[in-house]
Design a protein around this motif. Sequence first.
Motif, mmCIF file in Angstrom:
data_model
loop_
_atom_site.group_PDB
_atom_site.id
_atom_site.type_symbol
_atom_site.label_atom_id
_atom_site.label_comp_id
_atom_site.label_asym_id
_atom_site.label_seq_id
_atom_site.Cartn_x
_atom_site.Cartn_y
_atom_site.Cartn_z
ATOM 1 N N ARG A 68 -26.804 7.680 20.049
ATOM 2 C CA ARG A 68 -25.718 8.414 19.393
ATOM 3 C C ARG A 68 -24.460 7.570 19.278
ATOM 4 O O ARG A 68 -23.778 7.596 18.269
ATOM 5 C CB ARG A 68 -25.414 9.699 20.173
ATOM 6 C CG ARG A 68 -26.525 10.733 20.167
ATOM 7 C CD ARG A 68 -26.015 12.055 20.692
ATOM 8 N NE ARG A 68 -24.966 12.609 19.830
ATOM 9 C CZ ARG A 68 -24.208 13.661 20.144
ATOM 10 N NH1 ARG A 68 -24.376 14.262 21.316
ATOM 11 N NH2 ARG A 68 -23.300 14.111 19.313
ATOM 12 N N TYR A 69 -24.150 6.839 20.348
ATOM 13 C CA TYR A 69 -22.909 6.054 20.377
ATOM 14 C C TYR A 69 -23.252 4.631 20.826
ATOM 15 O O TYR A 69 -23.216 4.334 22.025
ATOM 16 C CB TYR A 69 -21.906 6.683 21.351
ATOM 17 C CG TYR A 69 -21.692 8.161 21.151
ATOM 18 C CD1 TYR A 69 -20.952 8.637 20.065
ATOM 19 C CD2 TYR A 69 -22.221 9.084 22.045
ATOM 20 C CE1 TYR A 69 -20.752 9.997 19.882
ATOM 21 C CE2 TYR A 69 -22.026 10.447 21.865
ATOM 22 C CZ TYR A 69 -21.296 10.895 20.790
ATOM 23 O OH TYR A 69 -21.108 12.239 20.610
ATOM 24 N N PRO A 70 -23.578 3.737 19.894
ATOM 25 C CA PRO A 70 -24.041 2.393 20.261
ATOM 26 C C PRO A 70 -23.036 1.562 21.049
ATOM 27 O O PRO A 70 -23.432 0.585 21.689
ATOM 28 C CB PRO A 70 -24.330 1.747 18.900
ATOM 29 C CG PRO A 70 -24.510 2.874 17.962
ATOM 30 C CD PRO A 70 -23.620 3.964 18.442
ATOM 31 N N SER A 71 -21.749 1.920 21.004
ATOM 32 C CA SER A 71 -20.750 1.160 21.758
ATOM 33 C C SER A 71 -20.180 1.974 22.918
ATOM 34 O O SER A 71 -19.078 1.706 23.393
ATOM 35 C CB SER A 71 -19.609 0.724 20.841
ATOM 36 O OG SER A 71 -18.967 1.860 20.267
ATOM 37 N N TYR A 72 -20.931 2.951 23.388
ATOM 38 C CA TYR A 72 -20.450 3.849 24.444
ATOM 39 C C TYR A 72 -19.995 3.047 25.666
ATOM 40 O O TYR A 72 -20.583 2.029 26.022
ATOM 41 C CB TYR A 72 -21.555 4.822 24.846
ATOM 42 C CG TYR A 72 -21.070 5.935 25.732
ATOM 43 C CD1 TYR A 72 -20.464 7.057 25.189
ATOM 44 C CD2 TYR A 72 -21.206 5.857 27.111
ATOM 45 C CE1 TYR A 72 -20.003 8.079 26.000
ATOM 46 C CE2 TYR A 72 -20.756 6.874 27.927
ATOM 47 C CZ TYR A 72 -20.157 7.986 27.375
ATOM 48 O OH TYR A 72 -19.700 8.993 28.184
ATOM 49 N N ASP A 73 -18.952 3.546 26.326
ATOM 50 C CA ASP A 73 -18.415 2.853 27.490
ATOM 51 C C ASP A 73 -17.872 3.863 28.481
ATOM 52 O O ASP A 73 -17.621 5.022 28.146
ATOM 53 C CB ASP A 73 -17.316 1.873 27.060
ATOM 54 C CG ASP A 73 -17.052 0.810 28.115
ATOM 55 O OD1 ASP A 73 -17.780 0.774 29.120
ATOM 56 O OD2 ASP A 73 -16.112 0.013 27.918
ATOM 57 N N GLY A 74 -17.722 3.413 29.694
ATOM 58 C CA GLY A 74 -17.198 4.256 30.762
ATOM 59 C C GLY A 74 -17.405 3.550 32.085
ATOM 60 O O GLY A 74 -18.302 2.712 32.236
#
Length: 217
Positions: A72-78
């Motif tokens: 869903r979010y290819p650059s997801y971060d956390g």
Amino acid sequence: MTTATAARRWHLVTGVVAVTALVLQLVLVVQGGGVLDERSEPGLAVRLGRLVSYFTIQSNLLVAVAAITLARYPSYDGRWWRALRLAGLVGITVTGLVHFVLLRPLLDLTGWDWAADKLLHMVVPALVVVGWLAFGPRPRVTLTEVRRALIWPLLWLAWTLAVGALTGWYPYPFLDVDAEGWPRVLAAAAMVTVLFLALFAAAYRIDRHSRPAPSWD
């Protein structure tokens, strides 16, 4: 096809394969099948408890969560997301390597048991490693993430040895203290730990020295 679209599709395939493999293995266990060619057939509750105790199952679960999120979010971060992704990446790599070197020669699986085994131990690891190298996202690996990602395998090892001491059941032959003795088990655990550290170091270097992934939407 844009890079973001290709990344989404790759992560989606990875997630679908991981979930399919986990569900297939769960169905086989519910039906009475063993994991890693176990010969005993305990009750369902015990079989399910043992299923989730396998490092293979846990690493595939981490991979499934990460892959579905990245689809869903290819650059997801956390902050903790980075540790989860790194733990899944290194964990599934260890799963594939240990299975190929130590466990594969011991197995004599057929049919759906063989299919589940190959999906969990070979197909998913290959998809994850290739996907991470091709699409990242990066940079995501720092020494802080490495320390956080190490918590899971260390806790798993401690828990596995403690449960084994109480119940006499170990998920993998090389950790069976009753059969192998503490010196050989500790030596095997040390070698796997060195493998983990080497893979974490490799992931850190590749992440630091590879081209940063774009900030996809």
